[in-house]
Design a protein around this motif. Sequence first.
Motif, PDB file in Angstrom:
ATOM      1  N   PRO A 142       0.830  -1.216   0.000  1.00 36.02           N
ATOM      2  CA  PRO A 142       0.000   0.000   0.000  1.00 36.02           C
ATOM      3  C   PRO A 142       0.862   1.262   0.000  1.00 36.02           C
ATOM      4  O   PRO A 142       1.957   1.275   0.559  1.00 36.02           O
ATOM      5  CB  PRO A 142      -0.792  -0.129   1.289  1.00 36.02           C
ATOM      6  CG  PRO A 142       0.120  -0.878   2.206  1.00 36.02           C
ATOM      7  CD  PRO A 142       0.875  -1.853   1.336  1.00 36.02           C
ATOM      8  N   GLN A 143       0.335   2.317  -0.624  1.00 40.72           N
ATOM      9  CA  GLN A 143       1.055   3.594  -0.655  1.00 40.72           C
ATOM     10  C   GLN A 143       0.726   4.414   0.595  1.00 40.72           C
ATOM     11  O   GLN A 143      -0.324   4.228   1.220  1.00 40.72           O
ATOM     12  CB  GLN A 143       0.670   4.406  -1.907  1.00 40.72           C
ATOM     13  CG  GLN A 143       1.032   3.714  -3.220  1.00 40.72           C
ATOM     14  CD  GLN A 143      -0.207   3.276  -3.987  1.00 40.72           C
ATOM     15  OE1 GLN A 143      -1.159   2.752  -3.382  1.00 40.72           O
ATOM     16  NE2 GLN A 143      -0.189   3.449  -5.291  1.00 40.72           N
ATOM     17  N   ALA A 144       1.642   5.323   0.906  1.00 41.74           N
ATOM     18  CA  ALA A 144       1.443   6.200   2.075  1.00 41.74           C
ATOM     19  C   ALA A 144       0.999   7.588   1.626  1.00 41.74           C
ATOM     20  O   ALA A 144       1.560   8.152   0.690  1.00 41.74           O
ATOM     21  CB  ALA A 144       2.736   6.302   2.870  1.00 41.74           C
TER      22      ALA A 144
ATOM     23  N   GLU B 240       4.101  10.890   6.147  1.00 42.70           N
ATOM     24  CA  GLU B 240       4.833   9.992   5.255  1.00 42.70           C
ATOM     25  C   GLU B 240       4.101   9.902   3.924  1.00 42.70           C
ATOM     26  O   GLU B 240       2.878   9.706   3.887  1.00 42.70           O
ATOM     27  CB  GLU B 240       4.968   8.603   5.874  1.00 42.70           C
ATOM     28  CG  GLU B 240       5.864   7.671   5.071  1.00 42.70           C
ATOM     29  CD  GLU B 240       6.148   6.375   5.800  1.00 42.70           C
ATOM     30  OE1 GLU B 240       7.320   6.142   6.167  1.00 42.70           O
ATOM     31  OE2 GLU B 240       5.176   5.607   6.031  1.00 42.70           O
TER      32      GLU B 240
ATOM     33  N   ARG C 192      10.899  -2.620   2.398  1.00 44.18           N
ATOM     34  CA  ARG C 192      10.522  -2.729   0.990  1.00 44.18           C
ATOM     35  C   ARG C 192      11.787  -2.781   0.143  1.00 44.18           C
ATOM     36  O   ARG C 192      12.861  -2.342   0.550  1.00 44.18           O
ATOM     37  CB  ARG C 192       9.649  -1.543   0.554  1.00 44.18           C
ATOM     38  CG  ARG C 192       8.357  -1.396   1.359  1.00 44.18           C
ATOM     39  CD  ARG C 192       7.408  -0.449   0.675  1.00 44.18           C
ATOM     40  NE  ARG C 192       6.222  -0.166   1.497  1.00 44.18           N
ATOM     41  CZ  ARG C 192       5.059   0.236   0.993  1.00 44.18           C
ATOM     42  NH1 ARG C 192       4.933   0.389  -0.313  1.00 44.18           N
ATOM     43  NH2 ARG C 192       4.042   0.479   1.790  1.00 44.18           N
TER      44      ARG C 192
ATOM     45  N   ASN D 244      10.901   1.825  -2.206  1.00 43.49           N
ATOM     46  CA  ASN D 244      11.017   2.070  -0.758  1.00 43.49           C
ATOM     47  C   ASN D 244      11.453   3.493  -0.407  1.00 43.49           C
ATOM     48  O   ASN D 244      11.905   3.744   0.707  1.00 43.49           O
ATOM     49  CB  ASN D 244      12.004   1.073  -0.153  1.00 43.49           C
ATOM     50  CG  ASN D 244      13.420   1.241  -0.700  1.00 43.49           C
ATOM     51  OD1 ASN D 244      13.628   1.911  -1.718  1.00 43.49           O
ATOM     52  ND2 ASN D 244      14.401   0.649  -0.026  1.00 43.49           N
TER      53      ASN D 244
ATOM     54  N   ASP E 162      -4.544   2.520   1.916  1.00 41.82           N
ATOM     55  CA  ASP E 162      -3.253   3.153   2.163  1.00 41.82           C
ATOM     56  C   ASP E 162      -2.540   2.418   3.291  1.00 41.82           C
ATOM     57  O   ASP E 162      -3.030   1.400   3.803  1.00 41.82           O
ATOM     58  CB  ASP E 162      -3.419   4.654   2.473  1.00 41.82           C
ATOM     59  CG  ASP E 162      -4.203   4.917   3.752  1.00 41.82           C
ATOM     60  OD1 ASP E 162      -4.444   3.961   4.532  1.00 41.82           O
ATOM     61  OD2 ASP E 162      -4.564   6.087   4.000  1.00 41.82           O
ATOM     62  N   THR E 163      -1.381   2.916   3.687  1.00 37.73           N
ATOM     63  CA  THR E 163      -0.588   2.233   4.720  1.00 37.73           C
ATOM     64  C   THR E 163      -1.258   2.240   6.088  1.00 37.73           C
ATOM     65  O   THR E 163      -0.876   1.472   6.965  1.00 37.73           O
ATOM     66  CB  THR E 163       0.801   2.897   4.835  1.00 37.73           C
ATOM     67  OG1 THR E 163       0.623   4.310   5.028  1.00 37.73           O
ATOM     68  CG2 THR E 163       1.621   2.659   3.576  1.00 37.73           C
ATOM     69  N   ARG E 164      -2.264   3.091   6.262  1.00 33.79           N
ATOM     70  CA  ARG E 164      -2.999   3.121   7.531  1.00 33.79           C
ATOM     71  C   ARG E 164      -4.187   2.177   7.524  1.00 33.79           C
ATOM     72  O   ARG E 164      -4.925   2.094   8.500  1.00 33.79           O
ATOM     73  CB  ARG E 164      -3.474   4.550   7.826  1.00 33.79           C
ATOM     74  CG  ARG E 164      -2.367   5.581   7.952  1.00 33.79           C
ATOM     75  CD  ARG E 164      -2.951   6.977   8.149  1.00 33.79           C
ATOM     76  NE  ARG E 164      -3.837   7.336   7.038  1.00 33.79           N
ATOM     77  CZ  ARG E 164      -4.680   8.360   7.058  1.00 33.79           C
ATOM     78  NH1 ARG E 164      -4.760   9.122   8.137  1.00 33.79           N
ATOM     79  NH2 ARG E 164      -5.444   8.615   6.003  1.00 33.79           N
TER      80      ARG E 164
END
Length: 531
Positions: free
Chosen positions: A272-274, A304, A363, A368, A441-443
């Motif tokens: 997932p992207q941040a 981030e 990553r 990364n 997303d990353t969350r």
Amino acid sequence: MSPTGTMSHRAGKFPVLTMATTSRVLSLILVCCVAVSALAAPALSQGDPRILREEEAHLREQESRRDELTAFIAAQEATLGEINNEIFDLINAIAIDNTQLELIAEEFERTVDERREPEATRIEIAVISFRQGDPGQSGLIDEIRALNGNTKVPQRRVLYQSVVVDVTRRLDEIDTRLQNLTDQLTQTRQLLSDSQDQFEQRQALERQLRDEVAAAKAELENTLIAIQNTIIRIEREQSRQISAVLTGLDVTSHVTRPALVVKIDNVPAAMPQAGINQADIVFVEEVEFATRLAAVFHSAAPAEVGPVRSMRTGDLDLLAQLNSPLFANSGGNRGTRAALADSTLVDIGVGAAPQLYYRVSTRRVPHNLFTNAGNLWSLGAGYSAAGLPSPMFVFREPNEPVNSTAVPASSIDIDYGYTEVSYTWSGSGWDRSQDGRPMFDTRGVRTSPATVIVQFTRYGQSAADSRSPEAITVGSGRALVFTDGHVVEATWSRQRATDVTIYSDSQGRRISILPGRTWVELPRADSTSYS
């Protein structure tokens, strides 16, 4: 001035404008001045700064015009007062001249009658004059009486000659008087003519000034009403909740920083992207065998963002509409870097500020590389070239109906060739999936923008790399606007790279969308279907 507001008898038939009109205008001036004073007081700045600046500039122009009209009316009314006094004096002068003419005419008539008396009656007139107490004529009669009965002709002749001389003298005196009266008549008639001309001129000027004052008062009244309306608009705008310029969502304070664009990887290894769900706008572009994101941040500053990837030449035209945004990227080939240096974008990528980027060990390279939006803005604050973004979209007001050309829609399918994207309307947003997998997303937050715009785009060949497709985003073409569970068939248009892209419906009207985050997909033609 009489209590009713009209001129007293001195101005005769030349009244000034009524007190009612003046009172109404003065009341409007008082209301406007009080309102302007209230606006001048310190207050929490709300509303759209651009709208407020325009309205306040408009208000200053209206107030300037109000002051000009007020001064003009005061000066003209003072002049009217002077002209009314002059007209009154001219009326008196004309009356005096007419009376003088009548007296001179009567005197002239009496003198002419006196001139016509035959010389033979002079002795009788002398007797009448004697009876009335004329000493000269009395002496003449005494001489005539002394000679009565005297038959000496020479003495009588001398007496008659003296009578003739006296008559001649009297006639000369009458002729002189007649000439003097004629001169007086001529002068008085000229004075009367001059007074009448001046009277007519002053009357014409008085009418002209009165018309000018009436027109100025009407304009002043309209200007005061316009000032009231402008003040109401300013107060209404100031009372509005502050909205983010790129999302239309409520924010706690005005955002005065430039837009920040970060190029983000969009392949499976990058997910997932941040930060993608905190971007105001996300552009999805085609690159070699994949798609890449250009995430636009303005109202939020995620801690981030990433993975950060390289730029393409198509980014430069696409992002120029954001008014010289900060541009974060992992670099590019020589040709792309040269093109970036010649563009309106402000480079704060890895090549310009490597200290603001970091790699994570969880990553694999190149998926990364991450950064912090707040740090990028801290650096970007030192770049004077970066500007505030203009509004990109028109947002719907509360209770505003959907576009009249819209039809219900619940799903979208887009085929980029190497990547397939779908959206499903959830009732509050469009849930995005890519290659059959829901996007988070990353969350762990679902990617679900309020609006999705499919802007069908032609792709050329990049001058920096013949293998790289370059999105052509200046011009016009077909678009689909998905918002609030509906779709609007649209046209996109943009004449210059620095212009904002306009999305219009079939009737040429700009399309309003729901406030919130917007994703703009840039696929090729005939790549999208919906239901």
